[in-house]
Design a protein around this motif. Structure first.
Motif, short mmCIF file in Angstrom:
data_model
loop_
_atom_site.label_atom_id
_atom_site.label_comp_id
_atom_site.label_asym_id
_atom_site.label_seq_id
_atom_site.Cartn_x
_atom_site.Cartn_y
_atom_site.Cartn_z
N HIS A 111 0.74 -1.39 -0.73
CA HIS A 111 0.12 0.38 -0.19
C HIS A 111 1.23 1.07 -0.04
O HIS A 111 1.36 2.17 0.90
N HIS B 19 1.51 4.99 -2.20
CA HIS B 19 1.33 5.86 -3.39
C HIS B 19 2.42 6.47 -4.29
O HIS B 19 3.46 6.43 -4.37
N TYR C 101 -7.41 17.30 -1.45
CA TYR C 101 -6.18 18.27 -1.09
C TYR C 101 -5.35 18.09 -2.03
O TYR C 101 -5.92 17.78 -2.93
N GLN D 68 -3.85 4.36 -6.31
CA GLN D 68 -4.01 5.20 -6.84
C GLN D 68 -5.17 6.84 -5.76
O GLN D 68 -6.42 5.94 -5.35
N ALA D 69 -4.00 7.15 -5.59
CA ALA D 69 -4.29 8.33 -4.00
C ALA D 69 -5.58 9.41 -4.66
O ALA D 69 -6.23 9.70 -5.89
N THR D 70 -6.62 9.60 -3.69
CA THR D 70 -7.68 10.60 -4.15
C THR D 70 -7.78 11.95 -5.04
O THR D 70 -8.47 12.54 -5.82
N ARG E 51 -10.42 0.60 -6.61
CA ARG E 51 -10.67 1.17 -5.16
C ARG E 51 -11.80 1.48 -5.18
O ARG E 51 -12.48 2.60 -5.66
N ARG F 45 -14.38 13.36 4.41
CA ARG F 45 -13.71 14.15 4.32
C ARG F 45 -12.40 13.66 3.03
O ARG F 45 -11.54 14.95 2.19
N LEU F 46 -12.48 12.91 1.74
CA LEU F 46 -11.64 12.41 0.88
C LEU F 46 -12.19 13.08 -0.48
O LEU F 46 -12.10 12.50 -1.10
N TYR G 243 -12.22 1.53 1.05
CA TYR G 243 -11.22 2.67 2.47
C TYR G 243 -12.69 2.78 3.48
O TYR G 243 -13.66 3.45 2.79
N HIS H 4 -5.88 -0.66 6.11
CA HIS H 4 -6.00 0.22 7.41
C HIS H 4 -7.10 -0.77 8.05
O HIS H 4 -6.92 0.06 9.12
N ARG I 109 -9.77 0.67 9.81
CA ARG I 109 -10.14 2.21 10.42
C ARG I 109 -10.59 2.39 11.87
O ARG I 109 -11.54 2.53 12.57
N ARG J 157 -1.49 5.92 11.60
CA ARG J 157 -2.64 6.87 11.07
C ARG J 157 -3.42 6.78 12.19
O ARG J 157 -4.04 7.62 12.78
N ASP K 102 2.28 3.08 3.13
CA ASP K 102 1.81 3.55 2.98
C ASP K 102 2.31 5.63 2.81
O ASP K 102 2.07 6.56 2.61
N PRO L 105 -0.44 10.82 2.51
CA PRO L 105 -1.45 11.65 2.69
C PRO L 105 -1.50 12.13 4.68
O PRO L 105 -2.59 11.03 5.21
N ASN L 106 -2.43 13.32 4.33
CA ASN L 106 -3.43 13.91 4.86
C ASN L 106 -2.38 13.68 7.13
O ASN L 106 -3.66 13.40 7.19
#
Ligand code: 0GY
Length: 309
Positions: free
Chosen positions: A39, A41, A57, A83-85, A132, A138-139, A165, A189, A192, A226, A265, A269-270
């Motif tokens: 995992h 990016h 972001y 792939q990141a948002t 994904r 928030r993403l 996710y 993760h 979460r 995280r 990870d 990010p974030n």
């Protein structure tokens, strides 16, 4: 390794954005040969692969060159790039990284229902093995579940997986959708969990129950940095970090040794408070996979079966 800090082409980073740590230590834990960072990016570079207009972001740049340098430094053999948002459904940066990986990277893309069969085939040829679905509010903006199910049915014949996710509090509402997916499903993760709650409490046990009842569901036992509440943060030099997350990850590794994978990870990010040293993150692994046999499954056998079969 160097991080760019100011402008990324025309893009200005989100205020307070923490860049990835450019001086990772050498892990003390020696990864078994063939280990996969399952995992991570790439971000941009923004000047070459612009970030998506709908992003929530704007990150720092984190190129394929920098990712592959980290892979080699830490002792991993391969990567699974997710792939990141911030790139939305524009998978060009991901595909570029896969095509330059010498078969040492696989990808998880983001696709919309408008994707064509030819585009799916092209992504598959480059090394994409899944899509994904992100439910973290928030993403991403909301996508109707029927649209996601339609995508899942389109990608299933390719042998792709769905990566999901979400936050643990949302699992009850998402349960029916997740358990109806027609593919292998990989959870980011550990879903979460709130790690201030007990491992044997109802929240985490609902996640365990989902994995027990659905053998197509796997988990990434990643992201202690995280999920940790107690800390300590991964202070550079602190090799004993994130202990409050260990019981959750260890429980999954020991209960489902053949359905867990792990990733750094990077570039994280974030994160708001601290940026981990990826060398220290690797030293967290033997606390959650405590025997060579479990480590071999987590780091080599499971991700290789899932992504390179
Ligand atoms: C992660 C976690 C996060 C972000 C993303 O695609 C993304 O933007 O995945 C997060 O903010 O929790 O796994 O990288």
């Amino acid at each position: 390794m160097a991080s760019t800090n100011a402008l990324q082409g025309e893009f200005v980073k989100t205020p307070g954005w923490l860049d990835w740590y450019a001086g990772p230590s050498t892990p003390r834990f020696k990864l078994p040969p063939g280990s996969v960072d399952a995992h991570c990016h790439v971000f941009g570079p923004g000047a070459e692969f612009p970030f998506a207009p709908e992003r929530k972001y704007t990150p720092c740049d984190a190129s394929r060159h920098q990712l592959f340098a980290l892979r080699d430094h830490l002792g991993f053999d391969k990567n699974v790039i997710v792939q990141a948002t911030c790139h939305g459904a524009d998978n060009r940066a991901l595909l570029d990284a896969l095509r330059h990986s010498n078969n040492k990277a696989r990808g998880i893309a983001t696709v919309r229902r408008s994707v064509t069969d030819a585009e799916l085939q092209e992504m598959h040829a480059a090394g994409v093995r899944g899509t994904r679905f992100n439910f973290v509010k928030r993403l991403v903006d909301f996508t109707p579940k029927e649209e996601l199910m339609e995508i899942a049915q389109r990608i299933a014949p390719l042998g792709w997986q769905v990566v999901i996710y979400f936050e643990a509090v949302d699992l009850p509402e998402l349960w029916d959708f997740f358990t109806a997916l027609p593919t292998t499903v990989v959870v980011d993760h550990m879903g979460r969990p709130d790690v201030t709650k007990p491992v044997d409490g109802p929240q985490f046990q609902l996640f365990v129950k989902m994995m027990k009842e659905h053998p197509n569901i796997w988990s990434k036992v990643s992201c202690p940095e995280r999920l940790s509440v107690a800390g300590p943060p991964a202070l550079h030099g602190e090799r004993n970090a994130y202990r409050d997350v260990v019981p959750f990850a260890r429980h999954l590794v020991e209960t489902f040794p053949d359905r867990v994978i792990w990733g750094t990870d990077w570039p994280h990010p974030n994160l708001k408070d601290h940026m981990p040293d990826d060398g220290l993150l690797v030293d967290y692994i033997p606390h959650i996979a405590t025997t060579p046999a479990l480590q071999q499954k987590l780091l080599v056998d499971n991700p290789t079966r899932l992504y390179w079969a």
